[in-house]
Design a protein around this motif. Structure first.
Motif, PDB file in Angstrom:
ATOM      1  N   ALA A  26       0.853  -1.336  -0.102  1.00 13.00           N
ATOM      2  CA  ALA A  26      -0.031  -0.035   0.054  1.00 13.00           C
ATOM      3  C   ALA A  26       0.721   1.294  -0.113  1.00 13.00           C
ATOM      4  CB  ALA A  26      -1.080   0.146   1.185  1.00 13.00           C
ATOM      5  N   GLN A  27       2.310   1.258   0.516  1.00 15.29           N
ATOM      6  CA  GLN A  27       2.919   2.395   0.465  1.00 15.29           C
ATOM      7  C   GLN A  27       3.741   2.607  -0.719  1.00 15.29           C
ATOM      8  OE1 GLN A  27       2.617   4.342   2.899  1.00 15.29           O
ATOM      9  NE2 GLN A  27       0.868   3.175   3.687  1.00 15.29           N
ATOM     10  N   MET A  28       3.736   1.576  -1.548  1.00 13.60           N
ATOM     11  CA  MET A  28       4.425   1.752  -2.945  1.00 13.60           C
ATOM     12  C   MET A  28       3.842   2.692  -3.756  1.00 13.60           C
ATOM     13  SD  MET A  28       5.306  -2.377  -3.519  1.00 13.60           S
ATOM     14  CE  MET A  28       6.530  -2.012  -4.963  1.00 13.60           C
ATOM     15  N   THR A  29       4.645   3.308  -4.776  1.00 14.40           N
ATOM     16  CA  THR A  29       4.369   4.353  -5.724  1.00 14.40           C
ATOM     17  C   THR A  29       3.690   3.578  -7.005  1.00 14.40           C
ATOM     18  OG1 THR A  29       6.629   4.552  -6.749  1.00 14.40           O
ATOM     19  CG2 THR A  29       5.796   6.228  -4.733  1.00 14.40           C
ATOM     20  N   PRO A  30       2.881   4.131  -7.537  1.00 18.77           N
ATOM     21  CA  PRO A  30       2.531   3.281  -8.935  1.00 18.77           C
ATOM     22  C   PRO A  30       3.911   3.085  -9.768  1.00 18.77           C
ATOM     23  CG  PRO A  30       1.131   5.252  -8.639  1.00 18.77           C
ATOM     24  CD  PRO A  30       2.178   5.297  -7.702  1.00 18.77           C
ATOM     25  N   ALA A  31       4.992   3.713  -9.862  1.00 23.92           N
ATOM     26  CA  ALA A  31       5.951   3.643 -10.329  1.00 23.92           C
ATOM     27  C   ALA A  31       6.696   2.237  -9.975  1.00 23.92           C
ATOM     28  CB  ALA A  31       6.993   4.772 -10.456  1.00 23.92           C
ATOM     29  N   GLN A  32       6.670   2.092  -8.570  1.00 24.18           N
ATOM     30  CA  GLN A  32       7.299   0.965  -8.018  1.00 24.18           C
ATOM     31  C   GLN A  32       6.580  -0.188  -8.143  1.00 24.18           C
ATOM     32  OE1 GLN A  32       7.391   2.523  -3.952  1.00 24.18           O
ATOM     33  NE2 GLN A  32       9.620   3.014  -4.088  1.00 24.18           N
TER      34      GLN A  32
ATOM     35  N   VAL B 113      -4.011   5.000 -16.023  1.00 23.54           N
ATOM     36  CA  VAL B 113      -4.233   6.019 -15.186  1.00 23.54           C
ATOM     37  C   VAL B 113      -4.475   5.780 -13.801  1.00 23.54           C
ATOM     38  CG1 VAL B 113      -5.772   7.992 -15.135  1.00 23.54           C
ATOM     39  CG2 VAL B 113      -5.265   6.992 -17.224  1.00 23.54           C
ATOM     40  N   VAL B 114      -3.845   6.227 -12.949  1.00 28.52           N
ATOM     41  CA  VAL B 114      -3.919   5.892 -11.664  1.00 28.52           C
ATOM     42  C   VAL B 114      -4.615   7.289 -10.819  1.00 28.52           C
ATOM     43  CG1 VAL B 114      -2.677   5.710  -9.415  1.00 28.52           C
ATOM     44  CG2 VAL B 114      -2.026   4.412 -11.598  1.00 28.52           C
ATOM     45  N   THR B 115      -5.961   6.952 -10.494  1.00 30.52           N
ATOM     46  CA  THR B 115      -6.300   8.042  -9.647  1.00 30.52           C
ATOM     47  C   THR B 115      -6.206   8.158  -8.137  1.00 30.52           C
ATOM     48  OG1 THR B 115      -8.521   6.758  -9.445  1.00 30.52           O
ATOM     49  CG2 THR B 115      -8.161   8.064 -11.553  1.00 30.52           C
ATOM     50  N   ASP B 116      -6.365   9.173  -7.709  1.00 23.62           N
ATOM     51  CA  ASP B 116      -5.924   9.450  -6.234  1.00 23.62           C
ATOM     52  C   ASP B 116      -6.853  10.460  -5.659  1.00 23.62           C
ATOM     53  OD1 ASP B 116      -5.012   9.144  -3.836  1.00 23.62           O
ATOM     54  OD2 ASP B 116      -2.930   9.496  -4.175  1.00 23.62           O
ATOM     55  N   GLU B 117      -7.655  10.085  -4.730  1.00 23.95           N
ATOM     56  CA  GLU B 117      -8.426  11.243  -3.975  1.00 23.95           C
ATOM     57  C   GLU B 117      -7.536  12.526  -3.615  1.00 23.95           C
ATOM     58  OE1 GLU B 117     -11.200   9.567  -1.175  1.00 23.95           O
ATOM     59  OE2 GLU B 117     -11.699   8.143  -2.407  1.00 23.95           O
ATOM     60  N   GLY B 118      -7.861  13.654  -3.632  1.00 21.63           N
ATOM     61  CA  GLY B 118      -7.350  14.852  -3.257  1.00 21.63           C
ATOM     62  C   GLY B 118      -5.951  14.993  -4.074  1.00 21.63           C
TER      63      GLY B 118
ATOM     64  N   VAL C 113      -7.353   3.166 -12.959  1.00 22.83           N
ATOM     65  CA  VAL C 113      -7.554   2.286 -11.568  1.00 22.83           C
ATOM     66  C   VAL C 113      -7.320   3.110 -10.321  1.00 22.83           C
ATOM     67  CG1 VAL C 113      -5.244   1.572 -11.738  1.00 22.83           C
ATOM     68  CG2 VAL C 113      -6.871   0.317 -10.211  1.00 22.83           C
ATOM     69  N   PRO C 114      -8.015   3.074  -9.166  1.00 18.11           N
ATOM     70  CA  PRO C 114      -7.719   4.091  -8.050  1.00 18.11           C
ATOM     71  C   PRO C 114      -6.291   3.672  -7.615  1.00 18.11           C
ATOM     72  CG  PRO C 114      -9.661   2.823  -7.567  1.00 18.11           C
ATOM     73  CD  PRO C 114      -9.350   2.481  -9.212  1.00 18.11           C
ATOM     74  N   ARG C 115      -5.597   4.643  -6.748  1.00 18.36           N
ATOM     75  CA  ARG C 115      -4.266   4.069  -6.218  1.00 18.36           C
ATOM     76  C   ARG C 115      -4.528   2.971  -5.276  1.00 18.36           C
ATOM     77  NH1 ARG C 115      -0.419   4.422  -2.567  1.00 18.36           N
ATOM     78  NH2 ARG C 115       1.458   5.133  -3.127  1.00 18.36           N
ATOM     79  N   THR C 116      -5.616   2.925  -4.552  1.00 23.56           N
ATOM     80  CA  THR C 116      -5.709   1.852  -3.655  1.00 23.56           C
ATOM     81  C   THR C 116      -5.956   0.530  -4.298  1.00 23.56           C
ATOM     82  OG1 THR C 116      -8.074   2.272  -3.347  1.00 23.56           O
ATOM     83  CG2 THR C 116      -6.484   3.173  -1.801  1.00 23.56           C
ATOM     84  N   GLY C 117      -6.201   0.490  -5.549  1.00 18.78           N
ATOM     85  CA  GLY C 117      -6.651  -0.801  -6.414  1.00 18.78           C
ATOM     86  C   GLY C 117      -5.576  -1.248  -7.177  1.00 18.78           C
ATOM     87  N   LEU C 118      -4.366  -0.582  -7.133  1.00 17.31           N
ATOM     88  CA  LEU C 118      -3.472  -0.822  -8.011  1.00 17.31           C
ATOM     89  C   LEU C 118      -2.498  -2.344  -7.795  1.00 17.31           C
ATOM     90  CD1 LEU C 118      -1.718   0.205 -10.615  1.00 17.31           C
ATOM     91  CD2 LEU C 118      -0.109   1.332  -8.701  1.00 17.31           C
ATOM     92  N   VAL C 119      -2.539  -2.587  -6.602  1.00 20.34           N
ATOM     93  CA  VAL C 119      -1.683  -4.053  -6.225  1.00 20.34           C
ATOM     94  C   VAL C 119      -2.855  -4.874  -6.764  1.00 20.34           C
ATOM     95  CG1 VAL C 119      -0.975  -5.298  -4.326  1.00 20.34           C
ATOM     96  CG2 VAL C 119      -0.572  -2.855  -4.352  1.00 20.34           C
TER      97      VAL C 119
END
Length: 125
Positions: free
Chosen positions: A12-18, A42-47, A79-85
């Motif tokens: 959960a702490q990894m960046t999309p690039a990681q 496309v990685v979406t992130d709230e705020g 995909v939302p950032r939380t769903g990337l993994v």
């Protein structure tokens, strides 16, 4: 006791690039050699502003680069950032991913992943 570096808290702490770098390590190069796949992630992130990546699999190697403007890929995955993994694990539903375009490109890419064996022998007799 087995230890895993891929715990949900760590992931959960990894960046999309990681996460994309981690996927690159899992590509089965010999099976992927003849493929030439392009997609946009496309990685979406709230705020925060969305991050957009051009992802390409060619000659058995997965590469990515962050881009500013949309390109013309065969498929765009949002995909939302939380769903990337979850997406990296192949679970589109749990990831909350939206696929626009040729979904076979994403299916092919995910099918070429070869997850590492956590029980491999570091030292053999």
């Amino acid at each position: 006791t087995p230890v895993s570096g891929a715990s949900p808290d760590t992931m959960a702490q990894m960046t999309p690039a990681q996460v994309l770098d981690g996927l690159a390590f899992q590509i089965d190069g010999p099976r992927a050699w003849a493929e030439d796949l392009r997609l946009e992630l496309v990685v979406t992130d709230e705020g925060a502003s969305d991050q957009r990546f051009a992802v390409r699999l060619r000659n058995g190697v997965l590469t990515h680069r962050e881009i500013e403007a949309p390109g013309d890929p065969a498929v765009t995955v949002t995909v939302p950032r939380t769903g990337l993994v979850a997406l990296a694990g192949g679970d589109l539903e749990a990831a909350g991913a939206e696929v626009a375009g040729d979904g076979e490109v994403l299916t092919t890419l995910l099918g070429l992943l070869d997850p590492a064996d956590p029980d491999f022998a570091i030292v053999t007799p």
